[in-house]
Design a protein around this motif. Sequence first.
Motif, mmCIF file in Angstrom:
data_model
loop_
_atom_site.group_PDB
_atom_site.id
_atom_site.type_symbol
_atom_site.label_atom_id
_atom_site.label_comp_id
_atom_site.label_asym_id
_atom_site.label_seq_id
_atom_site.Cartn_x
_atom_site.Cartn_y
_atom_site.Cartn_z
ATOM 1 N N PRO A 143 12.350 6.379 -6.638
ATOM 2 C CA PRO A 143 13.059 5.158 -7.078
ATOM 3 C C PRO A 143 12.546 3.920 -6.348
ATOM 4 C CG PRO A 143 14.605 6.919 -6.510
ATOM 5 C CD PRO A 143 13.264 7.369 -6.038
ATOM 6 N N VAL A 144 12.555 2.793 -7.039
ATOM 7 C CA VAL A 144 12.171 1.547 -6.387
ATOM 8 C C VAL A 144 13.286 1.120 -5.437
ATOM 9 C CG1 VAL A 144 10.706 0.763 -8.266
ATOM 10 C CG2 VAL A 144 13.117 0.166 -8.287
ATOM 11 N N ARG A 145 12.867 0.564 -4.295
ATOM 12 C CA ARG A 145 13.851 0.089 -3.323
ATOM 13 C C ARG A 145 14.235 -1.343 -3.663
ATOM 14 N NH1 ARG A 145 13.819 2.635 1.950
ATOM 15 N NH2 ARG A 145 14.589 0.633 2.716
ATOM 16 N N PRO A 146 15.493 -1.708 -3.528
ATOM 17 C CA PRO A 146 15.866 -3.114 -3.706
ATOM 18 C C PRO A 146 15.220 -3.969 -2.621
ATOM 19 C CG PRO A 146 17.800 -1.678 -3.770
ATOM 20 C CD PRO A 146 16.661 -0.853 -3.272
ATOM 21 N N GLY A 147 14.812 -5.170 -3.002
ATOM 22 C CA GLY A 147 14.180 -6.061 -2.045
ATOM 23 C C GLY A 147 13.948 -7.430 -2.640
ATOM 24 N N ASN A 148 13.041 -8.167 -2.003
ATOM 25 C CA ASN A 148 12.830 -9.569 -2.398
ATOM 26 C C ASN A 148 11.422 -9.833 -2.916
ATOM 27 O OD1 ASN A 148 11.339 -9.305 -0.080
ATOM 28 N ND2 ASN A 148 12.340 -10.955 1.043
ATOM 29 N N ILE A 149 10.692 -8.780 -3.292
ATOM 30 C CA ILE A 149 9.300 -8.932 -3.715
ATOM 31 C C ILE A 149 9.210 -8.754 -5.227
ATOM 32 C CG2 ILE A 149 6.945 -8.051 -3.483
ATOM 33 C CD1 ILE A 149 7.820 -6.974 -0.707
ATOM 34 N N GLY A 150 8.707 -9.760 -5.920
ATOM 35 C CA GLY A 150 8.466 -9.667 -7.352
ATOM 36 C C GLY A 150 7.045 -9.203 -7.612
ATOM 37 N N VAL A 151 6.886 -8.234 -8.499
ATOM 38 C CA VAL A 151 5.569 -7.645 -8.772
ATOM 39 C C VAL A 151 5.303 -7.671 -10.262
ATOM 40 C CG1 VAL A 151 4.124 -5.586 -8.603
ATOM 41 C CG2 VAL A 151 5.743 -6.118 -6.763
ATOM 42 N N VAL A 152 4.139 -8.180 -10.650
ATOM 43 C CA VAL A 152 3.660 -8.027 -12.020
ATOM 44 C C VAL A 152 2.241 -7.497 -11.950
ATOM 45 C CG1 VAL A 152 2.878 -10.451 -12.184
ATOM 46 C CG2 VAL A 152 3.286 -9.132 -14.263
ATOM 47 N N THR A 153 1.953 -6.459 -12.720
ATOM 48 C CA THR A 153 0.646 -5.813 -12.665
ATOM 49 C C THR A 153 0.231 -5.354 -14.047
ATOM 50 O OG1 THR A 153 -0.580 -3.900 -11.794
ATOM 51 C CG2 THR A 153 1.813 -3.666 -11.984
ATOM 52 N N GLN A 154 -1.041 -5.570 -14.369
ATOM 53 C CA GLN A 154 -1.570 -5.022 -15.617
ATOM 54 C C GLN A 154 -1.894 -3.550 -15.470
ATOM 55 O OE1 GLN A 154 -4.264 -8.668 -16.720
ATOM 56 N NE2 GLN A 154 -4.332 -7.243 -18.414
ATOM 57 N N SER A 155 -2.110 -3.095 -14.249
ATOM 58 C CA SER A 155 -2.484 -1.713 -14.001
ATOM 59 C C SER A 155 -1.272 -0.908 -13.554
ATOM 60 C CB SER A 155 -3.574 -1.643 -12.923
ATOM 61 O OG SER A 155 -3.710 -0.326 -12.417
ATOM 62 N N GLY A 156 -0.950 0.143 -14.282
ATOM 63 C CA GLY A 156 0.133 1.017 -13.855
ATOM 64 C C GLY A 156 -0.179 1.695 -12.541
ATOM 65 N N GLY A 157 -1.451 2.074 -12.339
ATOM 66 C CA GLY A 157 -1.852 2.722 -11.090
ATOM 67 C C GLY A 157 -1.629 1.830 -9.887
ATOM 68 N N VAL A 158 -1.969 0.542 -10.022
ATOM 69 C CA VAL A 158 -1.732 -0.407 -8.922
ATOM 70 C C VAL A 158 -0.241 -0.536 -8.673
ATOM 71 C CG1 VAL A 158 -1.909 -2.836 -8.243
ATOM 72 C CG2 VAL A 158 -3.885 -1.667 -9.237
ATOM 73 N N GLY A 159 0.559 -0.559 -9.735
ATOM 74 C CA GLY A 159 2.003 -0.647 -9.575
ATOM 75 C C GLY A 159 2.567 0.548 -8.818
ATOM 76 N N ILE A 160 2.072 1.745 -9.142
ATOM 77 C CA ILE A 160 2.537 2.956 -8.454
ATOM 78 C C ILE A 160 2.161 2.903 -6.977
ATOM 79 C CG2 ILE A 160 2.196 5.449 -8.292
ATOM 80 C CD1 ILE A 160 1.822 5.406 -11.390
ATOM 81 N N ALA A 161 0.889 2.573 -6.695
ATOM 82 C CA ALA A 161 0.424 2.523 -5.304
ATOM 83 C C ALA A 161 1.195 1.494 -4.498
ATOM 84 C CB ALA A 161 -1.073 2.216 -5.271
ATOM 85 N N LEU A 162 1.449 0.332 -5.083
ATOM 86 C CA LEU A 162 2.138 -0.729 -4.366
ATOM 87 C C LEU A 162 3.598 -0.356 -4.115
ATOM 88 C CD1 LEU A 162 2.000 -3.509 -3.124
ATOM 89 C CD2 LEU A 162 2.442 -4.490 -5.366
ATOM 90 N N ALA A 163 4.269 0.203 -5.122
ATOM 91 C CA ALA A 163 5.672 0.584 -4.943
ATOM 92 C C ALA A 163 5.810 1.621 -3.834
ATOM 93 C CB ALA A 163 6.240 1.123 -6.256
ATOM 94 N N GLU A 164 4.899 2.584 -3.783
ATOM 95 C CA GLU A 164 4.954 3.611 -2.735
ATOM 96 C C GLU A 164 4.686 3.012 -1.361
ATOM 97 O OE1 GLU A 164 2.261 6.660 -3.904
ATOM 98 O OE2 GLU A 164 3.619 7.533 -5.396
ATOM 99 N N SER A 165 3.690 2.129 -1.284
ATOM 100 C CA SER A 165 3.350 1.525 0.009
ATOM 101 C C SER A 165 4.494 0.663 0.527
ATOM 102 C CB SER A 165 2.070 0.688 -0.120
ATOM 103 O OG SER A 165 0.964 1.490 -0.467
ATOM 104 N N LEU A 166 5.108 -0.127 -0.348
ATOM 105 C CA LEU A 166 6.238 -0.953 0.069
ATOM 106 C C LEU A 166 7.402 -0.078 0.530
ATOM 107 C CD1 LEU A 166 6.246 -3.730 -2.683
ATOM 108 C CD2 LEU A 166 5.358 -3.873 -0.356
ATOM 109 N N GLY A 167 7.630 1.015 -0.195
ATOM 110 C CA GLY A 167 8.702 1.926 0.210
ATOM 111 C C GLY A 167 8.458 2.504 1.589
ATOM 112 N N ASP A 168 7.209 2.850 1.899
ATOM 113 C CA ASP A 168 6.882 3.381 3.222
ATOM 114 C C ASP A 168 7.186 2.373 4.324
ATOM 115 O OD1 ASP A 168 6.014 5.705 2.042
ATOM 116 O OD2 ASP A 168 3.883 5.184 2.106
ATOM 117 N N LEU A 169 7.081 1.080 4.011
ATOM 118 C CA LEU A 169 7.355 0.024 4.988
ATOM 119 C C LEU A 169 8.834 -0.350 5.042
ATOM 120 C CD1 LEU A 169 4.351 -2.406 4.357
ATOM 121 C CD2 LEU A 169 4.729 -0.989 6.374
ATOM 122 N N GLY A 170 9.628 0.251 4.164
ATOM 123 C CA GLY A 170 11.034 -0.130 4.105
ATOM 124 C C GLY A 170 11.269 -1.414 3.334
#
Length: 879
Positions: free
Chosen positions: A332-359
């Motif tokens: 699940p995506v974590r609630p936060g203050n970062i808005g993300v728009v991406t044409q690549s689904g793969g980039v979206g997955i990688a970024l969501a996971e990385s942000l989650g790892d950072l809390g």
Amino acid sequence: MSVEAGSRALLTDGEVVLVRALHPPDTAAVFALHTRLTKQDTYFRFFGARPATLDKLAGEMAADPGPGHYAVGCYRGGLLVGVANYEVLGDSDEAEVALVVDAALRTHGVATLLMEHLVSHARKAGLKRFVALVLAENAPVLHVLSDLGLRFEAAIGGPERDVVLTLDEDPAYLDAVLKRDAVADAASLAHLFRPSSIAVIGAGRRPRSVGHAVLANLVASGYPGPVEVVNPHAVEILGVPTVPSVARLRRTPELAVVCLPAAPAAEAVEECGKRGVRAIVVISSGLTGTDAGTRVHTAVREHGMRLVGPNCLGVASTDPACPYDLTFLATPVRPGNIGVVTQSGGVGIALAESLGDLGLGVSTLVSTGDKYDVSGNDLLMWWTADRRTELAVLYLESFGNPRKFSRLARQLGRTRPVLAVRSGSGRTAQRAAASHTAAAATPAVTRDALFEQAGIIAVDTVAELVDVIAGLSWQLLPGGPRVAVVSNAGGAGVLAADACEREGLVMAELSGRTRDRLAGLLAPEAAVCNPVDTTAAVPPDVFAGALRAVLADDGVDAVIAATVPTAVGDPGTALAEVLPPEYKTVFAVRPGQRARVTSLVPGSRRGVTACYDDPAAAAAVLARLVRYQEWLRRPEADEPLASSADRAALRAFAAGREGWLSPVDAAELLRLAGVPVVETRYVEAGDSMAAAVADLESPVVLKADADGLLHKSAGGGVLLNVRGADRILEAFRTLRARFGSSLRGVTVQPMAQPGRELLVGVRSDPVFGPLVVFGLGGVDTDLIDDRAARLAPLSVADADLLLEGLRASKSLWAPEQFDRTAVRDLLLKVSRLAEVLPELAELDLNPVRVRAEGCVALDVRARFERPSSADPFLRRLPD
């Protein structure tokens, strides 16, 4: 005749309408609109009762567009609800404008939208003013005209108002248009981000299917509204009731998500349109380039829906009032203050996971996929109004409207950081470059100029993106470029100092007071100059004291604290007690930590600061934040630039021209633009040189104008310092013999005074608009390859940044060596020329000779082509 499709556009309430030019087949609709007017509206429109010749008037309004007439209509659900038209007054550059809107849509922004389209067309037609006669009591129309953002004048007195609107390209008008665009766009995207009900079409019972994953994430997200599933083979899935088709849904969902193969997906989109769904997310792939994709386009256009996708990861929002997750992310995506728009689904997955790892978490995540409708520009407008979003992140593989993107990103970047991952950075092959400017204006150069001018923090990888997000999330922006390094490991400190200097940061000079404080705290063998080496045996509390002493130094803007644990203790444990300082930026470095970047105190609410595994990463982030802070401190806009260029003369010169200009015509173009150019005479290859040089003072330079000759000097096409009529004639014959039938002619110019040779040019991109290129010129321009570029229009600040953007800038502008002011003025004139003449596809001034006083263009190439008719700031949705 066929009637053009027109443009989809948004009203103030977010409703999608169709705006297009009127033609004779629209006559009946124009007549019907006028017959529906109330008695008062009829009075306002005709200054009396409805005319008996209304049918004739309707036919005149719906006449085909021509040099003296243009009318544009707004269609809502197939019904014409508004018309604006102008009629040119005689042979003047003025036109009388008229406006009428159905009373049912009086407050929905129809009139303003129509006027914007009318203004855009009139400007292309060369008109300068709109005039109108409006009854003084007709407040709605007067408000529409006065609030457009154009210069508005209205004579006061009597029952009527003579109104004049000036159609100059005023930045204030663009700001007003974008503001209205943002309001309408936000209203339309509310159907996407705050839906009252959702339907998932194609969710299956198989846990590993995309549709099932989307539904599972939606159920787990805590979405408060009603949810239904369309699946003809089940009664319920994950506790959610199902229906066999869109037509059988118990309610019309505000938002629908389609997870079906291509052909059924297109059918589902069509059914959603017929049902009245307002927004739709198409996760399905395989649509683009097929009949099914065309059907999706058509359905969205016909039914006024907003569409995300197809071929996308989905959409998620963590708005506490309406949270939902319509993605197939594994976690699940974590609630936060970062808005993300991406044409690549793969980039979206990688970024969501990385942000989650950072809390860290997101406010909104949108995967645009093949980007049929909703784009990065939409999200920039949404985030501008969404105060939950404090940081915007973009991954865009293409720009549909980069000039609008630049203005929107610049507007958002003034209040919160905008980050972007560069894509397609390779030196994309150009068509055969016929000028040095064209060779320099690669797509990557153009994109980077766009990012830099818009204040976007650009990175090359997702890992670098996460580094910068961490730095921005837990620390203040640095007050300046002066950095101090404090370390208990001398090698790490040296590496950090080297990295700072590589990134263009300044190693701060510590004050005597600071050095004395450090000497009193640290062991005698410690280094108290920058970088500060506390020695490995320093206790944590002493290291903390040293860090406080450095932070108190007025000559320090930011600190990198690099620590490693030893048997004596771990000074890194003391950093959290010191941070955050009141006004200074501090990044931690822990060489050898497992994560590339983490928070200094994992699990804490604010993280305190970012902790990197390598000093180079910390320095790279710090440098990007310094550049962003410098951008924020620049003036938002310059005063309007005075120009010596004669706009009317330039437009007359450009009329009907296409292809490369002759050397004489190119020189005339510069003269009209106020650009200093050396006296130029041109002799065609078959003509006699004698008459052309009879009164020309020696010495002169002869330059060949030959097919395929780009580098004149290297190709033997330049003969310098030719003295006397006989030698000039001999040189002319030499060039004729050297180039044979490929020689078109020869340019003759007086020898210019010595100076430094520069390159100034323009390359117009059909999508990005004109790019101004500046660099070292002359015979070595390609060998040295020292250039900078920015998109027109240039502000004074932009021109100064170009002048400072070369590797050679420091030596070039040494005191009293060359005339910097003259070159800046030249850059601004060239930028203005590119603005005035969109037909100018390519301009190459090489070399420009700059001296201690003044500069002059010695050689010029210019190419014209038919410009795109698209107005990048006209309010319309993608087709």
